[in-house]
Design a protein around this motif. Structure first.
Motif, PDB file in Angstrom:
ATOM      1  N   ALA A  94       4.553  -7.698  -9.880  1.00 27.51           N
ATOM      2  CA  ALA A  94       5.132  -8.926 -10.423  1.00 27.51           C
ATOM      3  C   ALA A  94       6.310  -9.394  -9.580  1.00 27.51           C
ATOM      4  CB  ALA A  94       5.571  -8.706 -11.869  1.00 27.51           C
ATOM      5  N   PHE A  95       7.149  -8.446  -9.105  1.00 26.50           N
ATOM      6  CA  PHE A  95       8.288  -8.843  -8.276  1.00 26.50           C
ATOM      7  C   PHE A  95       7.820  -9.352  -6.920  1.00 26.50           C
ATOM      8  CE2 PHE A  95      12.157  -8.783  -5.922  1.00 26.50           C
ATOM      9  CZ  PHE A  95      13.182  -8.894  -6.861  1.00 26.50           C
ATOM     10  N   TYR A  96       6.779  -8.707  -6.332  1.00 21.14           N
ATOM     11  CA  TYR A  96       6.199  -9.230  -5.100  1.00 21.14           C
ATOM     12  C   TYR A  96       5.699 -10.657  -5.309  1.00 21.14           C
ATOM     13  CZ  TYR A  96       6.245  -4.791  -2.508  1.00 21.14           C
ATOM     14  OH  TYR A  96       6.620  -3.656  -1.833  1.00 21.14           O
ATOM     15  N   ALA A  97       5.094 -10.915  -6.467  1.00 21.20           N
ATOM     16  CA  ALA A  97       4.598 -12.258  -6.767  1.00 21.20           C
ATOM     17  C   ALA A  97       5.756 -13.257  -6.863  1.00 21.20           C
ATOM     18  CB  ALA A  97       3.791 -12.249  -8.061  1.00 21.20           C
TER      19      ALA A  97
ATOM     20  N   TYR B 128      14.672 -15.951   2.796  1.00 19.91           N
ATOM     21  CA  TYR B 128      15.153 -15.154   1.673  1.00 19.91           C
ATOM     22  C   TYR B 128      14.022 -14.756   0.738  1.00 19.91           C
ATOM     23  CZ  TYR B 128      19.762 -16.600   3.313  1.00 19.91           C
ATOM     24  OH  TYR B 128      20.871 -16.812   4.077  1.00 19.91           O
ATOM     25  N   GLY B 129      12.959 -15.549   0.702  1.00 17.69           N
ATOM     26  CA  GLY B 129      11.798 -15.155  -0.085  1.00 17.69           C
ATOM     27  C   GLY B 129      11.199 -13.852   0.415  1.00 17.69           C
ATOM     28  N   PHE B 130      11.039 -13.744   1.738  1.00 16.55           N
ATOM     29  CA  PHE B 130      10.551 -12.480   2.287  1.00 16.55           C
ATOM     30  C   PHE B 130      11.595 -11.377   2.151  1.00 16.55           C
ATOM     31  CE2 PHE B 130       7.349 -15.155   4.249  1.00 16.55           C
ATOM     32  CZ  PHE B 130       6.222 -14.354   4.138  1.00 16.55           C
ATOM     33  N   GLY B 131      12.870 -11.726   2.225  1.00 17.45           N
ATOM     34  CA  GLY B 131      13.915 -10.730   2.035  1.00 17.45           C
ATOM     35  C   GLY B 131      13.869 -10.087   0.662  1.00 17.45           C
ATOM     36  N   LEU B 132      13.410 -10.831  -0.341  1.00 17.47           N
ATOM     37  CA  LEU B 132      13.328 -10.289  -1.704  1.00 17.47           C
ATOM     38  C   LEU B 132      12.349  -9.123  -1.816  1.00 17.47           C
ATOM     39  CD1 LEU B 132      13.357 -13.554  -3.853  1.00 17.47           C
ATOM     40  CD2 LEU B 132      15.127 -11.782  -3.795  1.00 17.47           C
ATOM     41  N   ASN B 133      11.396  -9.007  -0.890  1.00 18.59           N
ATOM     42  CA  ASN B 133      10.441  -7.900  -0.943  1.00 18.59           C
ATOM     43  C   ASN B 133      11.129  -6.541  -0.889  1.00 18.59           C
ATOM     44  OD1 ASN B 133       8.096  -9.497  -1.071  1.00 18.59           O
ATOM     45  ND2 ASN B 133       8.072  -9.764   1.138  1.00 18.59           N
ATOM     46  N   ALA B 134      12.331  -6.505  -0.328  1.00 17.08           N
ATOM     47  CA  ALA B 134      13.061  -5.233  -0.243  1.00 17.08           C
ATOM     48  C   ALA B 134      13.402  -4.678  -1.615  1.00 17.08           C
ATOM     49  CB  ALA B 134      14.342  -5.427   0.578  1.00 17.08           C
ATOM     50  N   PHE B 135      13.414  -5.544  -2.639  1.00 22.59           N
ATOM     51  CA  PHE B 135      13.794  -5.108  -3.980  1.00 22.59           C
ATOM     52  C   PHE B 135      12.587  -4.936  -4.900  1.00 22.59           C
ATOM     53  CE2 PHE B 135      17.143  -7.771  -2.155  1.00 22.59           C
ATOM     54  CZ  PHE B 135      18.210  -6.888  -2.170  1.00 22.59           C
ATOM     55  N   ALA B 136      11.356  -5.113  -4.372  1.00 23.60           N
ATOM     56  CA  ALA B 136      10.166  -5.131  -5.223  1.00 23.60           C
ATOM     57  C   ALA B 136       9.734  -3.746  -5.671  1.00 23.60           C
ATOM     58  CB  ALA B 136       9.015  -5.829  -4.497  1.00 23.60           C
ATOM     59  N   GLY B 137       9.937  -2.721  -4.837  1.00 20.97           N
ATOM     60  CA  GLY B 137       9.475  -1.381  -5.187  1.00 20.97           C
ATOM     61  C   GLY B 137       7.977  -1.365  -5.404  1.00 20.97           C
TER      62      GLY B 137
ATOM     63  N   GLY C 167       0.815  -1.209   0.000  1.00 25.13           N
ATOM     64  CA  GLY C 167       0.000   0.000   0.000  1.00 25.13           C
ATOM     65  C   GLY C 167       0.848   1.258   0.000  1.00 25.13           C
ATOM     66  N   GLN C 168       1.979   1.220   0.733  1.00 28.93           N
ATOM     67  CA  GLN C 168       2.873   2.368   0.744  1.00 28.93           C
ATOM     68  C   GLN C 168       3.534   2.601  -0.621  1.00 28.93           C
ATOM     69  OE1 GLN C 168       5.593   1.546   3.963  1.00 28.93           O
ATOM     70  NE2 GLN C 168       4.210   2.376   5.525  1.00 28.93           N
ATOM     71  N   GLN C 169       3.600   1.547  -1.424  1.00 28.45           N
ATOM     72  CA  GLN C 169       4.172   1.675  -2.762  1.00 28.45           C
ATOM     73  C   GLN C 169       3.120   2.039  -3.810  1.00 28.45           C
ATOM     74  OE1 GLN C 169       7.329   1.610  -3.499  1.00 28.45           O
ATOM     75  NE2 GLN C 169       8.087   1.016  -1.475  1.00 28.45           N
ATOM     76  N   GLY C 170       1.886   2.305  -3.372  1.00 27.24           N
ATOM     77  CA  GLY C 170       0.839   2.726  -4.291  1.00 27.24           C
ATOM     78  C   GLY C 170       0.016   1.607  -4.886  1.00 27.24           C
ATOM     79  N   LEU C 171       0.196   0.367  -4.405  1.00 31.73           N
ATOM     80  CA  LEU C 171      -0.587  -0.762  -4.901  1.00 31.73           C
ATOM     81  C   LEU C 171      -1.870  -0.881  -4.090  1.00 31.73           C
ATOM     82  CD1 LEU C 171       2.432  -3.186  -5.329  1.00 31.73           C
ATOM     83  CD2 LEU C 171       1.230  -1.975  -7.140  1.00 31.73           C
ATOM     84  N   ASN C 172      -2.935  -1.452  -4.679  1.00 35.41           N
ATOM     85  CA  ASN C 172      -4.232  -1.491  -4.008  1.00 35.41           C
ATOM     86  C   ASN C 172      -4.597  -2.902  -3.562  1.00 35.41           C
ATOM     87  OD1 ASN C 172      -5.182  -2.871  -6.322  1.00 35.41           O
ATOM     88  ND2 ASN C 172      -5.803  -0.951  -7.305  1.00 35.41           N
ATOM     89  N   SER C 173      -5.833  -3.049  -3.038  1.00 33.09           N
ATOM     90  CA  SER C 173      -6.263  -4.329  -2.480  1.00 33.09           C
ATOM     91  C   SER C 173      -6.349  -5.411  -3.547  1.00 33.09           C
ATOM     92  CB  SER C 173      -7.616  -4.175  -1.788  1.00 33.09           C
ATOM     93  OG  SER C 173      -8.621  -3.786  -2.699  1.00 33.09           O
ATOM     94  N   THR C 174      -6.716  -5.055  -4.770  1.00 32.43           N
ATOM     95  CA  THR C 174      -6.767  -6.045  -5.845  1.00 32.43           C
ATOM     96  C   THR C 174      -5.375  -6.569  -6.169  1.00 32.43           C
ATOM     97  OG1 THR C 174      -8.721  -4.964  -6.773  1.00 32.43           O
ATOM     98  CG2 THR C 174      -7.510  -6.466  -8.214  1.00 32.43           C
ATOM     99  N   ASP C 175      -4.375  -5.661  -6.181  1.00 35.68           N
ATOM    100  CA  ASP C 175      -2.988  -6.080  -6.407  1.00 35.68           C
ATOM    101  C   ASP C 175      -2.538  -7.059  -5.324  1.00 35.68           C
ATOM    102  OD1 ASP C 175      -2.595  -4.425  -8.674  1.00 35.68           O
ATOM    103  OD2 ASP C 175      -2.258  -2.702  -7.371  1.00 35.68           O
ATOM    104  N   PHE C 176      -2.830  -6.703  -4.064  1.00 34.55           N
ATOM    105  CA  PHE C 176      -2.424  -7.585  -2.973  1.00 34.55           C
ATOM    106  C   PHE C 176      -3.147  -8.923  -3.060  1.00 34.55           C
ATOM    107  CE2 PHE C 176      -3.440  -9.135   1.376  1.00 34.55           C
ATOM    108  CZ  PHE C 176      -2.181  -9.614   1.675  1.00 34.55           C
ATOM    109  N   GLY C 177      -4.459  -8.903  -3.329  1.00 37.04           N
ATOM    110  CA  GLY C 177      -5.209 -10.149  -3.441  1.00 37.04           C
ATOM    111  C   GLY C 177      -4.649 -11.062  -4.513  1.00 37.04           C
TER     112      GLY C 177
END
Length: 432
Positions: free
Chosen positions: A317-320, A304-313, A255-265
């Motif tokens: 797709a990168f969060y996925a 390390y999977g959760f660590g990758l979130n630091a690079f998602a911006g 949400g802080q990166q501007g993504l919405n509930s549909t993106d998260f879902g």
């Protein structure tokens, strides 16, 4: 010809995965699936509070922590009730309480009331877990239990994949539909329990365990003194703390990166879809492999999977992609670790042991939101994701030491760990 052979192999694989389990297992499996199809609230509670209600990340973390606190209280209590009054009564009380409290959470508006009801929801929701796991161990033969637990885990994630995707769309119109929809689905689960599930608690006093230090009368103190089992609980707590960040910190970060509930879902649904597609064949692949290596790899993939979130911006797709990595860790860990839990749980204390194991998830529900919300507010989400990689490494080291000590102990004690008293085989039913 090749197509016929391929379809035959697929049919044989399906039979190996689902064949030969008793009918009551399949009703329990169905109730799990129905329940998870309506599990909307816990996944979207953080977004509901921060986006719909306008509260801070810290407040959302506090409410999530109270939800976890309710689970901490009920895990132990429900485990004891599962052994004392039975699996079926405990399930019915938990399911009816969940339906009422979830509906109430959708109606209250005062911040104190929201926090209090969220705690009740956590108590009611988690109270069913020891009963489900104990009933499954009661009704399934020992040689089929790992497969049965994998099938149940598969049902949980099949329901989660569907509910998380649909809930993201429903939330665009009304969050209240999420609350009332979950209440209705849990009521349907309670009806299945009432009509189709018989009590499975063993009535005869089982034989004494042959492991030193085990008594026929199991108390919570007995569970706490079981050092090997408690190490498994502690290591699961570390990984559960990471996995719970997917439901509190991950939506806040997105949400802080501007993504919405549909993106998260959509992103979080990748977790459920992968498990639905790969969990059963993966379980067949890993079930006879070295558990020490599997648990170590699973911990590293999760961290390390959760660590990758630091690079998602701001890239969904990168969060996925990060979800894919930690989901593989979760998929390897679940059946392997449940194998340890089943081996270490005596027949006459299954409710209490499963309650203690469930407690590790409940404590994670309590601690993860506080940790995640606080770290994000004060240090930023990237710091949280870097710490996740470190926690995964620590858990991997812990699993390595645990399995090494267990092998040394087994070499000194030739008797098998946690032998079960002989019991008649349950009636076999046709495959559903």
């Amino acid at each position: 010809m090749g197509g016929t052979k391929a379809s035959g192999r697929l049919r044989q694989a399906a039979v190996r995965s689902v064949g030969g389990l008793p009918r009551q297992f399949w009703w329990l499996w169905t109730s799990t699936l129905v329940n998870r199809l309506g599990a909307f609230v816990a996944t979207f509670l953080a977004l509901y509070l921060t986006v719909e209600r306008g509260y801070s990340a810290s407040y959302a973390g506090l409410v999530g922590a109270l939800y976890g606190l309710g689970g901490v209280v009920s895990s132990i209590g429900a485990g004891v009730l599962t052994d004392r009054i039975g699996r079926r009564p405990t399930l019915l009380v938990a399911q009816l309480s969940t339906a009422l409290s979830v509906a109430a959470l959708g109606l209250v508006t005062h911040p104190v009331a929201i926090a209090a009801v969220a705690c009740l929801v956590g108590m009611a929701t988690n109270a069913s877990r020891p009963a489900v796991q104990a009933m499954m161990a009661d009704i399934v033969r020992p040689e089929d239990r790992v497969r049965a637990f994998s099938l149940n885990y598969w049902a949980i994630n099949l329901g989660f994949a569907v509910s998380s995707t649909s809930a993201g769309l429903i939330a665009q119109y009304s969050y209240h539909l999420l609350f009332f929809g979950e209440a209705a689905m849990v009521l349907a689960t309670a009806l299945l329990t009432f009509w189709k599930l018989a009590e499975s608690r063993p009535t005869a006093e089982p034989e004494r365990e042959t492991r030193p230090g085990r008594d026929a009368d199991i108390s919570m103190w007995t569970v706490l003194r079981d050092s090997r089992f408690m190490v498994v609980v502690a290591l699961n707590l570390l990984l559960a703390t990471l996995i719970q960040q997917a439901f509190v910190s991950l939506p806040i970060s997105m949400g802080q990166q501007g993504l919405n509930s549909t993106d998260f879902g959509t992103v979080i649904a990748v977790n459920g879809v992968l498990i639905v597609l790969l969990q059963l064949p993966l379980t067949r692949f890993i079930e006879h492999r070295d558990p020490a290596k599997l648990l170590i790899v699973s911990a590293l993939l999760t961290g390390y999977g959760f660590g990758l979130n630091a690079f998602a911006g701001s890239s969904a797709a990168f969060y996925a992609f990060a979800v894919v990595v930690w989901t593989l860790g979760e998929m390897i860990n679940s059946p392997t670790q449940m194998g340890l839990v089943v081996r270490l749980s005596p027949t006459h204390g299954r409710g209490r042991y499963q309650g203690m194991y469930t407690l590790s998830w409940s404590v994670a529900n309590l601690g993860a939101p506080l940790l995640g919300g606080t770290v994000i507010d004060h240090y930023g989400a990237d710091t949280l994701w870097a710490a996740s990689a470190a926690i995964g490494t620590l858990a991997a080291l812990g699993y390595g030491l645990l399995l090494r000590s267990m092998r040394a102990a087994e070499a000194e004690e030739p008797a098998p760990m946690c032998p079960e008293p002989p019991s008649p085989a349950p009636e076999r039913e046709p495959t559903h």
